[in-house]
Motif scaffolding. Sequence first.
Motif, mmCIF file in Angstrom:
data_model
loop_
_atom_site.group_PDB
_atom_site.id
_atom_site.type_symbol
_atom_site.label_atom_id
_atom_site.label_comp_id
_atom_site.label_asym_id
_atom_site.label_seq_id
_atom_site.Cartn_x
_atom_site.Cartn_y
_atom_site.Cartn_z
ATOM 1 N N MET A 1 9.730 -4.700 -14.753
ATOM 2 C CA MET A 1 9.554 -4.673 -13.437
ATOM 3 C C MET A 1 8.701 -5.347 -12.763
ATOM 4 O O MET A 1 7.183 -5.139 -13.402
ATOM 5 N N TYR A 2 9.077 -5.454 -11.530
ATOM 6 C CA TYR A 2 7.191 -5.737 -10.861
ATOM 7 C C TYR A 2 6.206 -4.518 -10.534
ATOM 8 O O TYR A 2 4.882 -4.896 -10.543
ATOM 9 N N PRO A 3 6.428 -3.726 -10.393
ATOM 10 C CA PRO A 3 5.153 -2.290 -10.162
ATOM 11 C C PRO A 3 4.912 -2.271 -11.804
ATOM 12 O O PRO A 3 3.848 -1.745 -11.453
ATOM 13 N N GLU A 4 5.959 -2.357 -12.127
ATOM 14 C CA GLU A 4 4.986 -2.168 -13.906
ATOM 15 C C GLU A 4 4.061 -3.623 -14.039
ATOM 16 O O GLU A 4 2.412 -3.377 -15.100
ATOM 17 N N GLY A 5 4.166 -4.834 -14.076
ATOM 18 C CA GLY A 5 3.377 -6.010 -13.726
ATOM 19 C C GLY A 5 2.337 -5.926 -13.004
ATOM 20 O O GLY A 5 0.946 -5.415 -13.765
ATOM 21 N N TYR A 6 2.474 -4.732 -11.899
ATOM 22 C CA TYR A 6 1.374 -5.018 -11.308
ATOM 23 C C TYR A 6 0.336 -3.733 -11.691
ATOM 24 O O TYR A 6 -1.137 -3.390 -11.276
ATOM 25 N N ILE B 1 -0.060 -3.189 -14.863
ATOM 26 C CA ILE B 1 -0.758 -3.545 -15.798
ATOM 27 C C ILE B 1 -2.354 -3.685 -15.353
ATOM 28 O O ILE B 1 -3.186 -3.604 -16.040
ATOM 29 N N VAL B 2 -2.145 -4.684 -14.228
ATOM 30 C CA VAL B 2 -3.735 -4.884 -13.823
ATOM 31 C C VAL B 2 -4.497 -3.631 -13.057
ATOM 32 O O VAL B 2 -5.671 -4.085 -13.602
ATOM 33 N N HIS B 3 -4.118 -2.779 -12.390
ATOM 34 C CA HIS B 3 -4.127 -1.665 -11.896
ATOM 35 C C HIS B 3 -4.785 -1.351 -13.195
ATOM 36 O O HIS B 3 -6.357 -0.577 -13.121
ATOM 37 N N GLN B 4 -4.461 -0.586 -14.033
ATOM 38 C CA GLN B 4 -4.703 -0.035 -15.365
ATOM 39 C C GLN B 4 -6.116 -0.478 -15.648
ATOM 40 O O GLN B 4 -7.444 -0.292 -16.289
ATOM 41 N N GLN B 5 -5.538 -1.704 -15.796
ATOM 42 C CA GLN B 5 -6.837 -2.760 -16.912
ATOM 43 C C GLN B 5 -8.374 -3.156 -16.027
ATOM 44 O O GLN B 5 -9.504 -3.146 -16.543
ATOM 45 N N PHE B 6 -8.517 -2.812 -14.706
ATOM 46 C CA PHE B 6 -9.544 -3.036 -13.854
ATOM 47 C C PHE B 6 -9.837 -2.067 -12.718
ATOM 48 O O PHE B 6 -11.164 -1.763 -12.288
ATOM 49 N N GLY B 7 -8.882 -0.377 -12.744
ATOM 50 C CA GLY B 7 -9.624 0.482 -12.321
ATOM 51 C C GLY B 7 -8.755 0.162 -11.246
ATOM 52 O O GLY B 7 -10.692 1.032 -10.546
ATOM 53 N N VAL B 8 -8.260 -0.165 -10.629
ATOM 54 C CA VAL B 8 -8.454 -0.236 -8.983
ATOM 55 C C VAL B 8 -6.885 0.265 -8.769
ATOM 56 O O VAL B 8 -5.775 0.047 -9.422
ATOM 57 N N LYS B 9 -6.594 0.502 -7.419
ATOM 58 C CA LYS B 9 -4.868 0.882 -6.927
ATOM 59 C C LYS B 9 -4.266 -0.058 -6.628
ATOM 60 O O LYS B 9 -3.237 0.190 -6.131
ATOM 61 N N HIS B 10 -5.112 -1.538 -6.059
ATOM 62 C CA HIS B 10 -4.346 -1.912 -4.526
ATOM 63 C C HIS B 10 -5.171 -3.345 -6.066
ATOM 64 O O HIS B 10 -6.136 -2.860 -5.860
ATOM 65 N N ILE B 11 -4.847 -4.386 -5.840
ATOM 66 C CA ILE B 11 -5.099 -6.459 -6.589
ATOM 67 C C ILE B 11 -6.042 -6.269 -5.776
ATOM 68 O O ILE B 11 -7.057 -7.440 -5.412
ATOM 69 N N LYS B 12 -6.311 -5.659 -4.189
ATOM 70 C CA LYS B 12 -6.429 -6.196 -3.091
ATOM 71 C C LYS B 12 -8.173 -6.271 -3.237
ATOM 72 O O LYS B 12 -9.400 -5.969 -2.530
ATOM 73 N N ASP B 13 -8.071 -4.656 -3.974
ATOM 74 C CA ASP B 13 -9.595 -4.247 -4.063
ATOM 75 C C ASP B 13 -10.756 -4.620 -5.435
ATOM 76 O O ASP B 13 -11.315 -4.126 -5.649
ATOM 77 N N LEU B 14 -9.830 -5.736 -6.215
ATOM 78 C CA LEU B 14 -11.184 -6.664 -7.061
ATOM 79 C C LEU B 14 -12.206 -6.686 -6.456
ATOM 80 O O LEU B 14 -11.515 -7.849 -5.239
ATOM 81 N N GLN C 1 -12.130 -6.636 0.941
ATOM 82 C CA GLN C 1 -10.607 -6.964 0.511
ATOM 83 C C GLN C 1 -10.324 -7.991 0.520
ATOM 84 O O GLN C 1 -10.874 -8.290 1.471
ATOM 85 N N LEU C 2 -9.962 -8.177 -1.203
ATOM 86 C CA LEU C 2 -9.234 -9.633 -1.519
ATOM 87 C C LEU C 2 -8.675 -9.907 -0.221
ATOM 88 O O LEU C 2 -7.661 -8.728 0.341
ATOM 89 N N THR C 3 -8.239 -11.014 0.201
ATOM 90 C CA THR C 3 -7.038 -11.595 1.172
ATOM 91 C C THR C 3 -5.946 -12.040 0.210
ATOM 92 O O THR C 3 -6.108 -12.288 -0.918
ATOM 93 N N SER C 4 -4.917 -12.547 1.277
ATOM 94 C CA SER C 4 -3.765 -13.420 0.430
ATOM 95 C C SER C 4 -3.204 -14.234 0.147
ATOM 96 O O SER C 4 -3.396 -14.091 -0.915
ATOM 97 N N GLU C 5 -4.646 -14.792 1.026
ATOM 98 C CA GLU C 5 -4.969 -15.764 0.293
ATOM 99 C C GLU C 5 -5.154 -16.678 -0.794
ATOM 100 O O GLU C 5 -5.203 -17.517 -2.842
ATOM 101 N N GLN C 6 -6.205 -15.356 -0.964
ATOM 102 C CA GLN C 6 -7.384 -15.634 -2.390
ATOM 103 C C GLN C 6 -6.920 -14.222 -3.743
ATOM 104 O O GLN C 6 -6.771 -15.202 -4.889
ATOM 105 N N THR C 7 -5.336 -12.886 -3.910
ATOM 106 C CA THR C 7 -4.785 -13.087 -4.885
ATOM 107 C C THR C 7 -3.627 -13.640 -5.162
ATOM 108 O O THR C 7 -2.610 -13.330 -5.360
#
Length: 300
Positions: free
Chosen positions: A143-148, A150-163, A120-126
């Motif tokens: 809202m913030y949940p909607e903003g994230y 958008i990223v989750h759906q675009q890249f098929g992940v549940k959390h940005i740390k999974d990128l 998983q990516l670190t907080s510094e990397q994200t």
Amino acid sequence: MSTLTFNEVNFNPVERNGQIWLTSTEIAKALGYARTDNISRIYNRNKDEFTGSMTATINMVVKGFGSGEGNKRDLRIFSLRGCHLLAMFARTDIAKQFRKWVLDILDKEVGAPVQLPSSQLTSEQTLPLRNAVNKLVGRSGIMYPEGYKIVHQQFGVKHIKDLTLEQLAQAIEYVHDRILSLNVEKTPISSFTHNQYIMNVKHEVMDYVYSLQKAIVDSGSPLPKYPRFDKEEICQAFIVSMIQSNRMMLSFDHNGKPNVGFIPQEHAVVSRESLSSVVQFADKSQLPSIINEAVRRLGQ
């Protein structure tokens, strides 16, 4: 052990525990770095993600980087898995091609497709991506949940740390493209409210910080550690600011218990001495209610 070649860079593999290991000097050349110490910087910045099976230090004769002379010194070497992780952190144009080449060599070495463990990516990397999402939220009003989401759906992940690191760079670019597509016209500063102006300044600072981070990473230098803030001091500062910017009234009930309350900005504090001077400016229709309230309060 035979020589390996990647894009005209000839590797002289080191055999260790029956596996192929490559030197940091040759890896730097393959990744397109002009300086060998860029590999050391990448490793030092992310050393907690490298295991003992990925990297080691040996003493060997090394040719000068860019010269024909050599001398014996300690040199860091990386296994093929370590090379793949290095290339994940590298920001050169050829890093992606090098990663694929390393996996091809791994396949041949073990005789089967290799599944590298994902980390998983670190907080510094994200941080740059989180800054971009913050800006998208501020500019679009979502809202913030909607903003994230958008990223989750675009890249098929549940959390940005999974990128992956490659997806992280793509996600940052994707969010910034979404921001540009909004085509939000800048409001003249003269018509800004205080909060709008503060938000605009925040976005400008975030853009500048993101540019600095990208320049530092592209240069191969480590990012400074994220500052640690004292939560207690922040709370104290917030309370002091809240007290200084608001008026409060202290009163006591019939049992002598104190009560502190905020006075609304549109309200006025009237003492016994100033009551008569204030009443003379009131509308006559309001006089009965003012007198009744004054008598009630004076009776307390």
